[in-house]
Design a protein around this motif. Structure first.
Motif, PDB file in Angstrom:
ATOM      1  N   VAL A   1     -51.774  -7.851   8.934  1.00 14.18           N
ATOM      2  CA  VAL A   1     -50.674  -7.430   8.063  1.00 14.18           C
ATOM      3  C   VAL A   1     -49.490  -6.970   8.899  1.00 14.18           C
ATOM      4  N   ARG A   2     -49.767  -6.232   9.979  1.00 12.26           N
ATOM      5  CA  ARG A   2     -48.678  -5.778  10.863  1.00 12.26           C
ATOM      6  C   ARG A   2     -47.955  -6.954  11.504  1.00 12.26           C
ATOM      7  N   GLU A   3     -48.701  -8.029  11.822  1.00 11.13           N
ATOM      8  CA  GLU A   3     -48.089  -9.212  12.437  1.00 11.13           C
ATOM      9  C   GLU A   3     -47.059  -9.848  11.506  1.00 11.13           C
ATOM     10  N   GLY A   4     -47.223  -9.645  10.203  1.00  9.94           N
ATOM     11  CA  GLY A   4     -46.286 -10.217   9.246  1.00  9.94           C
ATOM     12  C   GLY A   4     -46.371 -11.731   9.154  1.00  9.94           C
ATOM     13  N   THR A   5     -47.483 -12.302   9.529  1.00 10.59           N
ATOM     14  CA  THR A   5     -47.628 -13.757   9.486  1.00 10.59           C
ATOM     15  C   THR A   5     -47.838 -14.245   8.060  1.00 10.59           C
ATOM     16  N   SER A   6     -47.442 -15.489   7.822  1.00  8.61           N
ATOM     17  CA  SER A   6     -47.661 -16.091   6.505  1.00  8.61           C
ATOM     18  C   SER A   6     -49.050 -16.702   6.389  1.00  8.61           C
ATOM     19  N   ARG A   7     -49.817 -16.656   7.460  1.00  5.08           N
ATOM     20  CA  ARG A   7     -51.152 -17.257   7.457  1.00  5.08           C
ATOM     21  C   ARG A   7     -52.201 -16.200   7.076  1.00  5.08           C
ATOM     22  N   PHE A   8     -53.218 -16.649   6.375  1.00  3.29           N
ATOM     23  CA  PHE A   8     -54.320 -15.751   6.030  1.00  3.29           C
ATOM     24  C   PHE A   8     -55.557 -16.145   6.823  1.00  3.29           C
ATOM     25  N   VAL A   9     -56.542 -15.276   6.820  1.00  5.28           N
ATOM     26  CA  VAL A   9     -57.773 -15.481   7.579  1.00  5.28           C
ATOM     27  C   VAL A   9     -58.957 -15.196   6.668  1.00  5.28           C
ATOM     28  N   THR A  10     -59.977 -16.038   6.732  1.00  3.58           N
ATOM     29  CA  THR A  10     -61.249 -15.726   6.096  1.00  3.58           C
ATOM     30  C   THR A  10     -62.255 -15.406   7.200  1.00  3.58           C
ATOM     31  N   ALA A  11     -63.202 -14.541   6.896  1.00  4.53           N
ATOM     32  CA  ALA A  11     -64.195 -14.170   7.913  1.00  4.53           C
ATOM     33  C   ALA A  11     -65.480 -13.715   7.226  1.00  4.53           C
ATOM     34  N   LEU A  12     -66.574 -13.879   7.939  1.00  8.15           N
ATOM     35  CA  LEU A  12     -67.880 -13.412   7.465  1.00  8.15           C
ATOM     36  C   LEU A  12     -68.646 -12.847   8.650  1.00  8.15           C
ATOM     37  N   VAL A  13     -69.206 -11.664   8.459  1.00  9.47           N
ATOM     38  CA  VAL A  13     -70.008 -11.002   9.500  1.00  9.47           C
ATOM     39  C   VAL A  13     -71.415 -10.808   8.954  1.00  9.47           C
ATOM     40  N   ALA A  14     -72.423 -11.245   9.716  1.00 10.84           N
ATOM     41  CA  ALA A  14     -73.823 -11.103   9.307  1.00 10.84           C
ATOM     42  C   ALA A  14     -74.596 -10.391  10.409  1.00 10.84           C
ATOM     43  N   VAL A  15     -75.272  -9.316  10.048  1.00 13.00           N
ATOM     44  CA  VAL A  15     -76.072  -8.546  11.007  1.00 13.00           C
ATOM     45  C   VAL A  15     -77.538  -8.859  10.764  1.00 13.00           C
ATOM     46  N   LEU A  16     -78.242  -9.312  11.814  1.00 15.79           N
ATOM     47  CA  LEU A  16     -79.672  -9.612  11.731  1.00 15.79           C
ATOM     48  C   LEU A  16     -80.428  -8.571  12.545  1.00 15.79           C
ATOM     49  N   GLU A  17     -81.306  -7.834  11.874  1.00 18.78           N
ATOM     50  CA  GLU A  17     -82.084  -6.788  12.536  1.00 18.78           C
ATOM     51  C   GLU A  17     -83.567  -7.117  12.401  1.00 18.78           C
ATOM     52  N   PRO A  18     -84.317  -7.064  13.499  1.00 17.19           N
ATOM     53  CA  PRO A  18     -85.731  -7.438  13.442  1.00 17.19           C
ATOM     54  C   PRO A  18     -86.566  -6.425  12.671  1.00 17.19           C
ATOM     55  N   ASP A  19     -87.564  -6.920  11.953  1.00 26.88           N
ATOM     56  CA  ASP A  19     -88.564  -6.059  11.330  1.00 26.88           C
ATOM     57  C   ASP A  19     -89.926  -6.728  11.483  1.00 26.88           C
ATOM     58  N   GLU A  20     -90.943  -6.183  10.824  1.00 26.79           N
ATOM     59  CA  GLU A  20     -92.301  -6.691  11.017  1.00 26.79           C
ATOM     60  C   GLU A  20     -92.483  -8.126  10.512  1.00 26.79           C
ATOM     61  N   LYS A  21     -91.658  -8.559   9.559  1.00 25.03           N
ATOM     62  CA  LYS A  21     -91.854  -9.867   8.934  1.00 25.03           C
ATOM     63  C   LYS A  21     -90.753 -10.864   9.260  1.00 25.03           C
ATOM     64  N   GLY A  22     -89.907 -10.551  10.220  1.00 27.66           N
ATOM     65  CA  GLY A  22     -88.824 -11.460  10.579  1.00 27.66           C
ATOM     66  C   GLY A  22     -87.554 -10.689  10.869  1.00 27.66           C
ATOM     67  N   PHE A  23     -86.513 -10.957  10.108  1.00 24.46           N
ATOM     68  CA  PHE A  23     -85.238 -10.283  10.308  1.00 24.46           C
ATOM     69  C   PHE A  23     -84.619  -9.928   8.960  1.00 24.46           C
ATOM     70  N   ARG A  24     -84.090  -8.701   8.913  1.00 19.69           N
ATOM     71  CA  ARG A  24     -83.320  -8.281   7.746  1.00 19.69           C
ATOM     72  C   ARG A  24     -81.871  -8.694   7.970  1.00 19.69           C
ATOM     73  N   VAL A  25     -81.245  -9.262   6.938  1.00 21.45           N
ATOM     74  CA  VAL A  25     -79.866  -9.744   7.039  1.00 21.45           C
ATOM     75  C   VAL A  25     -78.975  -8.900   6.137  1.00 21.45           C
ATOM     76  N   ARG A  26     -77.901  -8.353   6.718  1.00 25.85           N
ATOM     77  CA  ARG A  26     -76.842  -7.710   5.944  1.00 25.85           C
ATOM     78  C   ARG A  26     -75.539  -8.428   6.273  1.00 25.85           C
ATOM     79  N   TYR A  27     -74.749  -8.728   5.261  1.00 27.17           N
ATOM     80  CA  TYR A  27     -73.544  -9.516   5.520  1.00 27.17           C
ATOM     81  C   TYR A  27     -72.362  -8.980   4.706  1.00 27.17           C
ATOM     82  N   TRP A  28     -71.158  -9.241   5.249  1.00 26.88           N
ATOM     83  CA  TRP A  28     -69.901  -8.842   4.626  1.00 26.88           C
ATOM     84  C   TRP A  28     -68.951 -10.035   4.693  1.00 26.88           C
ATOM     85  N   SER A  29     -68.320 -10.361   3.578  1.00 29.24           N
ATOM     86  CA  SER A  29     -67.450 -11.531   3.512  1.00 29.24           C
ATOM     87  C   SER A  29     -66.038 -11.136   3.115  1.00 29.24           C
TER      88      SER A  29
END
Length: 543
Positions: free
Chosen positions: A402-430
């Protein structure tokens, strides 16, 4: 958005409806219908004549014979916000958002609808400008055709050969092309209408001192030269010569110059002198186009090396090794212009095992997109590496954009994989990014709901988030919209094939999952200039 029941887009020329796209709450899969139906004044009534503006209608007041009105009515829409934009060649497009009641059409919805319309209008202007440029080239008849032929290859050697093949016999009976290389003026291509004289012409062009002197005179003066009659005396051409040279009645030589540099010479041999009469401007024009094609090919090769190097720095050199996971990634360029794309991805190892995956897409291509791509990826990676939460990292990136004042937008997704006894727990933000998939070990595919606001547009944004679990043999798949929006020749989008394509990737073939999925998209795609990025994480099967 809350209260939205349907989104419809239409394309028109006056009152002629070309196609309609729609998504409704009841039918979330994109629907595409083609028309060539003229609705006359009823259709032309919505033709825009200025900047995009949002108007609000009641569906009951609209013409129920219109296909888009029928779609809205079938979705239970009562009120509709419409924004129409002019397109090139007298066309126009309309974007409609239908709601259950008028109160749902608030300031935020109006703003976003207008932004969508403005993006479409700017994109169309770019498309039309490109088309106008192509039409101007084609209008030059043979010169344009010659340019297209010479420009069809971005390989220097192939371009040089095509110059000679394009000119014979359309321009003259023989053609010789010399380039200034480190060793001096060097023959690089020759062609003759008579295949039996090809070897003779190549030998003369490479060795004859009279011709070499003529070529250097042209290079020194920078001006084209036409020789016939007495002007051919002392050389291997003309009536005083023997063998194949006697058939040559005239000779033209033009310098090859591009971007202020001398590249070489273009020589034509004529068996009929009349062809060379009054042709100096044409030959100079053709030589300039040939020089530009050759120089562009050389610059393309150089630019390709630079772009590959820059793109490599915008993506991780290699993915980390994470215990219990096999990571794979793929990146396919969609635009042959060699502008740097805006797709990016990365993987940040966790301090206590596991990994944080991130993927994103900057609107557009080129230098500005590359700068924002670098800003987005490195901002997210640095903050996540320093222990910031995904929400905080995405928020900081949004503030920076927003500070850059660009006319372009960005999409992004972050996914956190944490190990547990049965594989991996996934938490994500889009942040407005396409929803990820989970390919289960048994071949079933699940979509993880992900919405959220685009980055770089609004000061305050909301993220789409969720949780999931991946067991041994399961694969988490992240991708950019170049995957879903790849389009086949029949108009089908890859989005309709994505789940099947993901399911077909063998569960026992962990390494290369992303590469194989990207390859399936490329094989499917007939149109679409967006880059493709895929990042996959498969939980390893123990034993």
């Amino acid at each position: 958005m809350p209260g939205v029941l349907a989104v419809v887009g239409t394309s028109w020329s006056g009152g002629l409806l070309h196609y309609l796209r729609s998504v409704t709450l009841a039918e979330p899969t994109l629907s595409f219908m083609e028309f060539e139906q003229d609705f006359g004044e009823s259709g032309a009534a919505g033709t825009p004549d200025g900047d995009p503006t949002v108007t609000v209608h009641e569906v009951s007041e609209l013409d129920g014979a219109m296909p888009h009105v029928q779609v809205l009515a079938a979705a239970g829409v009562r009120s509709v916000a419409e924004c129409a934009v002019p397109l090139g060649q007298g066309g126009w497009a309309s974007f409609l958002v239908g709601t259950a009641d008028r109160d749902a059409i608030d300031a935020t919805l109006r703003t976003r609808l207008k932004q969508v319309a403005e993006v479409a209008m700017v994109s169309d202007r770019r498309i039309m400008a490109r088309r106008d440029d192509e039409l101007r080239q084609v209008s030059d008849a043979f010169l344009a055709e010659a340019s297209l032929q010479m420009d069809s290859s971005l390989d220097v050697e192939r371009t040089v050969r095509r110059v000679a093949r394009t000119a014979v016999p359309a321009v003259a009976e023989g053609c010789v092309l010399h380039l200034l290389l480190p060793g001096g003026l060097t023959l690089v291509s020759s062609a003759h209408i008579n295949a039996g004289e090809q070897q003779w012409l190549g030998r003369i062009a490479a060795e004859d001192p009279w011709l070499t002197d003529v070529l250097h005179r042209v290079l020194d003066s920078g001006q084209g030269l036409v020789l016939k009659g007495e002007g051919l005396e002392g050389g291997p051409f003309g009536p005083a010569s023997s063998g194949a040279g006697r058939a040559v009645c005239a000779l033209s030589v033009n310098p090859l110059k591009a971007r202020g540099r001398a590249l070489g010479t273009l020589t034509f041999l004529y068996h009929r002198a009349i062809i060379a009469e009054g042709a100096s401007r044409f030959l100079a024009n053709l030589a300039d186009r040939a020089a530009l094609a050759i120089d562009s090919s050389a610059l393309y090769e150089q630019r390709h090396r630079h772009v590959v190097s820059l793109q490599r720095h915008l993506l991780p050199r290699e993915l980390p090794r994470i215990p219990g996971l096999t990571l794979s990634s793929a990146y396919e360029v969609g635009d042959v212009s060699l502008d740097v794309g805006g797709d990016f991805y990365d993987a940040v190892p966790g301090s206590q095992g596991g990994v944080t995956l991130l993927i994103g897409d900057v609107c557009g291509r080129g230098a500005e997109a590359a700068a924002l791509t670098g800003l987005a990826r490195h901002t997210l990676r640095t903050l996540l590496d320093d222990g910031s939460t995904p929400e905080h990292a995405l928020g900081r990136l949004n503030q920076a954009l927003v500070r850059e004042g660009t006319s372009r937008f960005v999409t992004a997704l972050v996914a956190v994989l944490e190990p547990d006894e049965k594989g991996f727990r996934v938490r994500y933000w889009s942040a407005g990014h396409p929803a990820p998939l989970i390919r289960r070990e048994d071949g079933t595919v699940e979509e993880l709901p992900a919405h959220g606001d685009l980055l770089g547009v609004l000061e305050d944004i909301e993220y789409g988030s969720g949780t999931a679990h991946v067991a041994p043999g399961d694969t988490l798949v992240l991708f950019t919209d170049g995957v879903t929006e790849a389009r086949a020749a029949d108009g089908t989008f890859f989005e309709s094939r994505l789940r099947d394509a993901a399911a077909q990737q063998g569960a026992g073939e962990a390494l290369g999952f992303a590469e194989r999925l990207a390859e399936a998209v490329v094989e499917f795609r007939a149109t679409g200039a967006d880059d493709i990025a895929v990042l996959a994480a498969r939980v390893e099967v123990i034993g």
